[in-house]
Write an enzyme that holds these catalytic residues in place. Sequence first.
Site, PDB file in Angstrom:
ATOM      1  CG  HIS A   1      -1.946  -1.122   1.165  1.00 11.33           C
ATOM      2  ND1 HIS A   1      -3.017  -1.146   0.294  1.00 11.33           N
ATOM      3  CD2 HIS A   1      -2.027  -2.291   1.846  1.00 11.33           C
ATOM      4  CE1 HIS A   1      -3.713  -2.255   0.441  1.00 11.33           C
ATOM      5  NE2 HIS A   1      -3.139  -2.980   1.375  1.00 11.33           N
TER       6      HIS A   1
ATOM      7  CG  ASP B   1     -10.364  -0.978   3.638  1.00  9.87           C
ATOM      8  OD1 ASP B   1     -11.557  -0.749   3.377  1.00  9.87           O
ATOM      9  OD2 ASP B   1      -9.709  -1.857   3.063  1.00  9.87           O
TER      10      ASP B   1
HETATM   11  N1  LIG Z   1     -12.199  -3.215   7.216  1.00 11.11           N
HETATM   12  C1  LIG Z   1     -11.512  -4.267   6.811  1.00 11.11           C
HETATM   13  O1  LIG Z   1     -10.803  -4.912   7.585  1.00 11.11           O
HETATM   14  C2  LIG Z   1     -11.620  -4.728   5.374  1.00 11.11           C
HETATM   15  C3  LIG Z   1     -11.164  -6.012   5.005  1.00 11.11           C
HETATM   16  C4  LIG Z   1     -11.340  -6.413   3.673  1.00 11.11           C
HETATM   17  C5  LIG Z   1     -11.955  -5.543   2.750  1.00 11.11           C
HETATM   18  N2  LIG Z   1     -12.356  -4.301   3.161  1.00 11.11           N
HETATM   19  C6  LIG Z   1     -13.035  -3.358   2.260  1.00 11.11           C
HETATM   20  O2  LIG Z   1     -14.371  -3.789   2.006  1.00 11.11           O
HETATM   21  C7  LIG Z   1     -14.832  -3.127   0.842  1.00 11.11           C
HETATM   22  C8  LIG Z   1     -15.507  -4.130  -0.098  1.00 11.11           C
HETATM   23  O3  LIG Z   1     -14.532  -5.027  -0.601  1.00 11.11           O
HETATM   24  P1  LIG Z   1     -14.924  -6.203  -1.623  1.00 11.11           P
HETATM   25  O4  LIG Z   1     -13.733  -7.078  -1.726  1.00 11.11           O
HETATM   26  O5  LIG Z   1     -16.226  -6.786  -1.261  1.00 11.11           O
HETATM   27  O6  LIG Z   1     -15.092  -5.383  -2.990  1.00 11.11           O
HETATM   28  P2  LIG Z   1     -15.860  -5.894  -4.307  1.00 11.11           P
HETATM   29  O7  LIG Z   1     -15.315  -5.096  -5.435  1.00 11.11           O
HETATM   30  O8  LIG Z   1     -15.844  -7.379  -4.380  1.00 11.11           O
HETATM   31  O9  LIG Z   1     -17.384  -5.458  -4.052  1.00 11.11           O
HETATM   32  C9  LIG Z   1     -17.787  -4.124  -3.982  1.00 11.11           C
HETATM   33  C10 LIG Z   1     -19.233  -4.045  -4.403  1.00 11.11           C
HETATM   34  O10 LIG Z   1     -19.670  -2.692  -4.175  1.00 11.11           O
HETATM   35  C11 LIG Z   1     -20.612  -2.414  -5.182  1.00 11.11           C
HETATM   36  N3  LIG Z   1     -20.863  -0.980  -5.263  1.00 11.11           N
HETATM   37  C12 LIG Z   1     -20.059  -0.003  -5.751  1.00 11.11           C
HETATM   38  N4  LIG Z   1     -20.678   1.193  -5.670  1.00 11.11           N
HETATM   39  C13 LIG Z   1     -21.903   0.947  -5.118  1.00 11.11           C
HETATM   40  C14 LIG Z   1     -23.016   1.760  -4.821  1.00 11.11           C
HETATM   41  N5  LIG Z   1     -23.033   3.077  -5.086  1.00 11.11           N
HETATM   42  N6  LIG Z   1     -24.111   1.186  -4.258  1.00 11.11           N
HETATM   43  C15 LIG Z   1     -24.126  -0.146  -3.996  1.00 11.11           C
HETATM   44  N7  LIG Z   1     -23.117  -0.970  -4.306  1.00 11.11           N
HETATM   45  C16 LIG Z   1     -22.019  -0.427  -4.855  1.00 11.11           C
HETATM   46  C17 LIG Z   1     -19.957  -3.006  -6.431  1.00 11.11           C
HETATM   47  O11 LIG Z   1     -20.902  -3.148  -7.498  1.00 11.11           O
HETATM   48  C18 LIG Z   1     -19.442  -4.337  -5.901  1.00 11.11           C
HETATM   49  O12 LIG Z   1     -20.376  -5.385  -6.076  1.00 11.11           O
HETATM   50  C19 LIG Z   1     -13.586  -2.463   0.226  1.00 11.11           C
HETATM   51  O13 LIG Z   1     -13.571  -1.105   0.598  1.00 11.11           O
HETATM   52  C20 LIG Z   1     -12.443  -3.194   0.891  1.00 11.11           C
HETATM   53  O14 LIG Z   1     -11.256  -2.411   0.903  1.00 11.11           O
HETATM   54  C21 LIG Z   1     -12.182  -3.884   4.451  1.00 11.11           C
END
Ligand SMILES: NC(=O)c1ccc[n+]([C@@H]2O[C@H](COP(=O)([O-])OP(=O)(O)OC[C@H]3O[C@@H](n4cnc5c(N)ncnc54)[C@H](O)[C@@H]3O)[C@@H](O)[C@H]2O)c1
Length: 349
Positions: free
Chosen positions: A75, A249
């Site tokens: 990152h 994040d």
């Molecule tokens: N907090 C933590 O420890 C942690 C750990 C892992 C992942 N994350 C975060 O979780 C989030 C999701 O990750 P992911 O792997 O599921 O991503 P992903 O790309 O698999 O899924 C994201 C989804 O969000 C949808 N989306 C985008 N804009 C939208 C909107 N306006 N309305 C509704 N849906 C919308 C997309 O269509 C997609 O299906 C990311 O920000 C990732 O960095 C956080």
Amino acid sequence: MITALHERGHRVLVETQAGIGSSITDEEYVEAGATIVACAAEVWNKADLVVKVKEPQPSEYGLFRAGLILFTYLHLAPLPDLTDALVESGVNSVAYETIRETDGSLPLLTPMSEVAGRMAVQVGAQYLERPNGGRGILLGGIPGVAPANVLVIGGGVVGHNAAKIACGLGANVTIIDRNLNRLRELDDIYSNSILTLASNSYTLRESIRISDLVIGAVLIPGASAPKLVRRDMIASMKRGSVVVDVAIDQGGCFETSRATTHTDPIYYVDGVLHYCVSNMPAAVPHTSTFGLTNATIPYLLLLADRGLEAACLNSKALAEGVNTYQGHITYQAVAESQNKLWKAFAAVA
Ligand SMILES: NC(=O)c1ccc[n+]([C@@H]2O[C@H](COP(=O)([O-])OP(=O)(O)OC[C@H]3O[C@@H](n4cnc5c(N)ncnc54)[C@H](O)[C@@H]3O)[C@@H](O)[C@H]2O)c1
């Protein structure tokens, strides 16, 4: 991982006690074929390839040397000092998070999203309990008493995993996504056991108002999370309801979100309990370690067996992971975010 490397004739050095946080003992590493060394510095000094989880800390920058391969989450974009240290020392670094397969997937981020999605429901259920500050609702209800309403915003890897666990516990589950094809896939998977809704401010407002647990799981690759949930929507929820913003994040998708830690994970806004821990998988390091290792091992074996250049010729995905090489930044987005020059890896290698 150790066994696979050992069986292929590689010598694996492990810092003593390195696995304690993940409940893996030195004895288990030795049994798998590792050699235990006294400190991290010894690993850095003796190894040709260093594998980590988190990015190196400033105390480790002095251990960098030219030609060393570093394989870890980096990152780099917000870390100019680390980027400079890698470039100036000539470390060839491969970042887990930028390894991208030809279908666009990010295989070394997926396991962490799987962990966070499943954990989001577990954490949400726990904080809905009255002694933990919630409104005292059992997620699955009981015969004669309605289950909790769980809303998942974003039906990607995190959202799908959250929905799976919430369904399994017997909650009423709704998933909102802006991608209709994704909603079609989820509808096929869950049949009638979840409700899918297209993402717009009306469906969000109406669904949030009646939800006991809302999980934020949206992602727009390469951008901050959109603030889809406004404060007035949070204020419309019942007191003691819970929101878990997994997307924290990337800045979070609730207007009221701010990053929290495992030691101080929650706070309230308008009587709604917020959990916004930015590194959720760190709470379950045993599962996370094995999940991450399952995903890194094919790339690690390529690197160990063939060396960086030949491994990248074999795997385009791995080549996308190279962030610094022979004193150059080789990942465009990192260079641009720091206003620095970059060269394509293929042009330098
Ligand atoms: N907090 C933590 O420890 C942690 C750990 C892992 C992942 N994350 C975060 O979780 C989030 C999701 O990750 P992911 O792997 O599921 O991503 P992903 O790309 O698999 O899924 C994201 C989804 O969000 C949808 N989306 C985008 N804009 C939208 C909107 N306006 N309305 C509704 N849906 C919308 C997309 O269509 C997609 O299906 C990311 O920000 C990732 O960095 C956080």
